[in-house]
Every structure is written in structure tokens, then in C-alpha cells.
Design an enzyme around this catalytic site. Structure first.
Site, PDB file in Angstrom:
ATOM      1  N   LYS A   1      -5.937 -32.155 -16.195  1.00 38.53           N
ATOM      2  CA  LYS A   1      -5.854 -30.737 -15.868  1.00 38.53           C
ATOM      3  C   LYS A   1      -4.851 -30.565 -14.725  1.00 38.53           C
ATOM      4  O   LYS A   1      -4.739 -31.435 -13.853  1.00 38.53           O
ATOM      5  CB  LYS A   1      -7.242 -30.242 -15.455  1.00 38.53           C
ATOM      6  CG  LYS A   1      -7.374 -28.742 -15.245  1.00 38.53           C
ATOM      7  CD  LYS A   1      -8.832 -28.412 -14.934  1.00 38.53           C
ATOM      8  CE  LYS A   1      -9.066 -26.932 -14.762  1.00 38.53           C
ATOM      9  NZ  LYS A   1     -10.511 -26.616 -14.534  1.00 38.53           N
TER      10      LYS A   1
ATOM     11  N   SER B   1     -12.134 -23.138 -17.275  1.00 35.71           N
ATOM     12  CA  SER B   1     -10.706 -23.087 -16.992  1.00 35.71           C
ATOM     13  C   SER B   1      -9.943 -24.293 -17.539  1.00 35.71           C
ATOM     14  O   SER B   1      -8.712 -24.292 -17.560  1.00 35.71           O
ATOM     15  CB  SER B   1     -10.484 -22.990 -15.475  1.00 35.71           C
ATOM     16  OG  SER B   1     -11.032 -24.121 -14.797  1.00 35.71           O
TER      17      SER B   1
ATOM     18  N   SER C   1     -16.401 -24.886 -16.250  1.00 38.59           N
ATOM     19  CA  SER C   1     -15.042 -25.076 -16.745  1.00 38.59           C
ATOM     20  C   SER C   1     -14.791 -26.352 -17.523  1.00 38.59           C
ATOM     21  O   SER C   1     -13.713 -26.525 -18.085  1.00 38.59           O
ATOM     22  CB  SER C   1     -14.056 -24.989 -15.580  1.00 38.59           C
ATOM     23  OG  SER C   1     -13.994 -23.671 -15.090  1.00 38.59           O
TER      24      SER C   1
END
Length: 454
Positions: A80, A158, A182
Site C-alpha cells: 500500500k 482504503s 481498511s
């Protein structure tokens, strides 16, 4: 996918690599080819081809020389866009940080997986500054959920790119962060496994923060066994102290408060079918109301969410400067809400959090875990949310609702695929444990997965 290896699990790839049937260099080349050929080019924000090929070559040599570093040697991993990678600016899914100073060293968990022999292939897309459960990114585009067949549907956030990269078969694992869901939300939306570790289980040094009192991290991957392998290495351990659970030893509690409110019938049906499978396999299941879940949301309404207050502290200077105009307006507006939380409000939230964590622990018998739908709905269509701020806000709040409970209570969780709901989209089953119950949780998830996927 036209490639044969990139969509396989970590465990499967490990057997092939360690046996000599698959060369790490060939796998790295295949991975980059798959990423470049894939129809959706919003998934990866940057590729680390030079680094990855050097790591793959070193892995191949170790294995040829009989010096393998273990099961993860030569396995590709994506990160990420919150994790520091030496020599690159950490942009957190935002154009505001495009010219930020490059990281001087890898984040601790990046270094740990590198030490285990893993091959870092790139950084993936995400909700800007990790501040949304939907995965929409107006700067770099929104990855399309690979399971959607009736138009583009949300990837979840996310950790949007992390989930899609795995679900699309581009990498076997990607590492995400989880502040309100997330990791577990995009895992459920995309039909893969997502493990949120207890906050502090793994080092957060070198990870761009959202709200440090809630921030945690974990892998998105194809199986729970893969999650166990990755979690072990992220902590710098060599072997996992986790046994495969037995269903007859599982005691699961279905919360009757909040989590089913407004849930889609297809989600409830898939969850109940999965629950029945677990019960037939020997798991003990009971249902219980948790009034403290309602109190948690009442506290946020009265004092403001802790996450918003802490996010405002992180972004205060940015919001007051020219960088605010470059932010996603929805992210900026949500962060500004934290300014309304006074010191007395925040202290009240801290006190209440400790009290509710203790009350939650007292409401469960020793060894019990929660089981619930990860989300009350399947991944929504993306297009209606792009131009409708009210719909975005309502959908984001509902998407985060079930998972953020566990973050506030400082626990751990695993989302497992458990069937499909509306439009044939994936549904997730969420197992949740209390703080530092990760071993028990992962043991239970291994047992549950065997039945749900059998």
C-alpha cells in the site's frame, strides 16, 4: 488471466519455488508482465522493477545454493502506498506529497519481509491518506473490483489497490493498513482473505499514519495460511505459534446489535448459510445483544470520532496551507471535522474507550470470538458515488460501520469469503477477537476457512 503463476497462493508458489519447479526470476518477470498487460492500470502507482529483479536474482541464487530463507523466499509482494520504500517518496495516495523527501530506509515491515526473501514489486493505489472505506481516488483513478460484471464496482478502501492486485491475480499478497476496516473491507468486497492484526503487533515505523490510536496493519491474500506466513515474517519471527483449529473447539458469538441493521438480504442469506456450515461442523454458536456497540456510536456523535480528531492533528498544517486545494475535497472535509473535537471531548473518548473495552471483555466467555457479516452490503457501483457527496458520505459510513467497532475496541479480525450476494458479488464473514488474541483468531480462521471453502 493468461499467466499461470501470478494468481496462485503464497503457499502454492512456495512449494514450486522451493522444489526448483519455479524460478523466482521467472516469477518476477511474469508478475511485471501481468501487471503491464492487465486492463486496469489504476492498481499500481509505482513499480519497483530494478529492486525486484535484484531481489529475485538473490533469491534464486540462495535456493540453488541450498540456503533458502524459508517459505517466503522469492514470493512477490505489493505494498500500500503508505509504506516507506527506500529511495521513494511515500505519497499516501495523494498528489500533495508527490514532491516529498524520499525515504532514507524501508519501513520496518518492508525490511522484515525483504529479510524473509520476499520480492517487493511495487506500491499500490489507496484512498487518499487512507481516509475512506470505499477506495475512490480522484487523483490516480479508482481500481475496478474484478468480481463486477454489471459495471465498475467499488474496490473498498482504503487498501483498494492491495485487494484488487490480489483478487485480479497480479500478486499473491499485498500489505495494507486498517484504521476502521481498511484491510477487512476491501478483502470482503473482492472475495479474498484480509487479516487485521492487533494494533502494535507489527512495527508501524515508516508507515504514514491516519490515527495512531487505531492504526494497525495486515496482509490481503488468498488463504488464511498465507496470512499466517506473512504475519510471522512481518514480526521478524521464523515460525508461527499457531495450530490449525478444530471446529468443535470454536465458540462463536453473533452480535445482534448494529451489524445487521439495513443489511442486504443477500448478505444475510450468505452469512447464515456459512454459519450453518460452521455449526454442522461442530462450532458452538450463540447470539447476543451488545448495547455497548450502540454506545460507541453515540459517543462519536457526541464528542466526534477519535479517528477524525487524530487525522486533523496529522493534517492540520496541510489543511491550513495551499496543499488543501490539492486534496480530495471529501478527504479534506472529513479531516476538518476533527477540529471540532475539543481536548475535553478527546479525553472523554479515551476514558470511554477503556471502559467499553473492559465491558466488552466481560461480556464474553473465555475463548469466545465474534462472528458477523464483514459488511452489510456488497460492493456498490462506483459511478453513482463519484458526483454525489451525500450518497458518498452515507455509503462510506455504512461501509465502515461493522468493522470500525473492532478498531475502537482495539481487537483483531479476519475477513473470509463466504459466498455471494446481490449481482453475484462477494460476501465476507468476519471473525473478531480481543486485543492480542491473534493466535486464537488465526487458529479459528484456519478451521473456519476449511469448511467455508470445502
Amino acid at each position: 488471466m493468461t499467466t499461470s503463476n501470478t494468481g496462485r497462493s503464497v503457499s502454492t508458489l512456495s512449494v514450486l519455488i522451493q522444489s526448483g519447479a519455479l524460478d523466482p526470476v521467472a516469477l518476477a518477470e511474469e508478475t511485471f508482465a501481468a501487471i503491464r498487460d492487465f486492463g486496469d492500470q489504476t492498481i499500481f502507482l509505482s513499480l519497483l522493477e530494478e529492486r525486484a529483479m535484484a531481489e529475485a536474482q538473490a533469491s534464486a541464487k540462495r535456493i540453488r545454493d541450498g540456503r533458502s530463507r524459508g517459505a517466503l523466499d522469492g514470493i512477490p509482494v505489493a505494498w500500500k502506498d503508505l509504506f516507506d520504500v527506500e529511495g521513494l517518496a511515500t505519497t499516501a495516495g495523494s498528489k500533495v506529497l508527490a514532491n516529498a523527501t524520499s525515504a532514507e530506509r524501508d519501513a520496518d515491515v518492508v525490511a522484515a519481509l525483504c529479510a524473509a526473501g520476499m520480492v517487493s514489486v511495487g506500491r499500490v493505489n489507496m484512498s487518499e491518506f487512507a481516509f475512506s472505506g470505499l477506495g475512490i481516488n480522484p487523483h490516480y483513478g479508482t481500481p475496478r473490483n474484478p468480481a463486477s460484471r454489471d459495471g465498475a464496482r467499488l474496490p473498498g478502501g482504503s487498501s483498494s489497490g492491495s485487494a484488487v492486485a490480489v483478487a485480479a491475480g497480479l500478486v499473491p499478497v499485498s500489505i495494507g493498513t486498517d484504521t476502521g476496516g481498511s484491510v477487512r473491507i476491501p478483502a470482503a468486497f473482492n472475495g479474498i482473505v484480509g487479516y487485521k492484526a492487533t494494533r502494535g503487533r507489527c512495527s508501524m515505523r515508516g508507515v504514514f499514519p491516519l490515527a495512531k490510536s487505531h492504526d494497525s496493519l495486515g496482509p490481503l491474500c488468498r488463504t488464511v495460511a498465507d496470512a499466517v506466513l506473512i504475519d510471522t515474517a512481518m514480526r521478524g519471527a521464523i515460525t508461527a505459534d499457531i495450530r490449525r483449529g478444530v471446529l468443535s473447539d470454536l465458540s462463536l458469538v453473533v452480535p445482534e446489535t448494529i451489524v445487521f441493521d439495513g443489511a442486504e438480504p443477500g448478505v444475510v442469506a450468505a452469512f447464515e448459510v456459512a454459519l450453518a456450515k460452521l455449526e454442522r461442523g461442530g462450532a458452538k454458536i450463540r447470539r447476543q445483544a451488545f448495547p455497548l456497540f450502540s454506545e460507541l456510536f453515540e459517543l462519536a456523535a457526541r464528542h466526534g470520532p477519535m479517528v477524525s480528531a487524530e487525522a486533523f492533528a496529522v493534517h492540520k498544517d496541510r489543511l491550513a496551507g495551499p496543499g488543501a486545494a490539492e486534496m480530495d475535497p471529501r478527504v479534506a472535509a472529513r479531516a476538518r471535522l476533527g477540529e471540532k473535537t475539543t481536548t475535553s471531548d478527546y479525553l472523554a473518548l479515551l476514558e470511554a474507550r477503556g471502559r467499553l473495552i473492559a465491558a466488552f471483555a466481560a461480556s464474553l466467555a473465555p475463548g469466545e470470538l465474534l462472528v458477523a457479516p464483514t459488511l452489510p452490503h456488497v460492493a456498490p457501483l462506483t459511478e453513482p458515488l463519484l458526483g454525489d457527496d451525500d450518497l458518498f458520505t452515507k455509503t462510506n459510513a455504512k461501509t465502515l460501520r461493522n468493522t470500525l467497532i473492532n478498531n475502537f475496541l482495539d481487537g483483531c479480525g479476519v475477513s473470509l469469503p463466504c459466498g455471494t450476494g446481490d449481482a453475484g458479488m462477494p460476501v465476507g464473514l468476519l471473525l473478531s477477537g480481543q486485543r492480542n488474541e491473534d493466535e486464537r483468531l488465526l487458529s479459528a480462521a484456519l478451521a473456519a476457512e476449511a469448511v467455508l471453502q470445502g
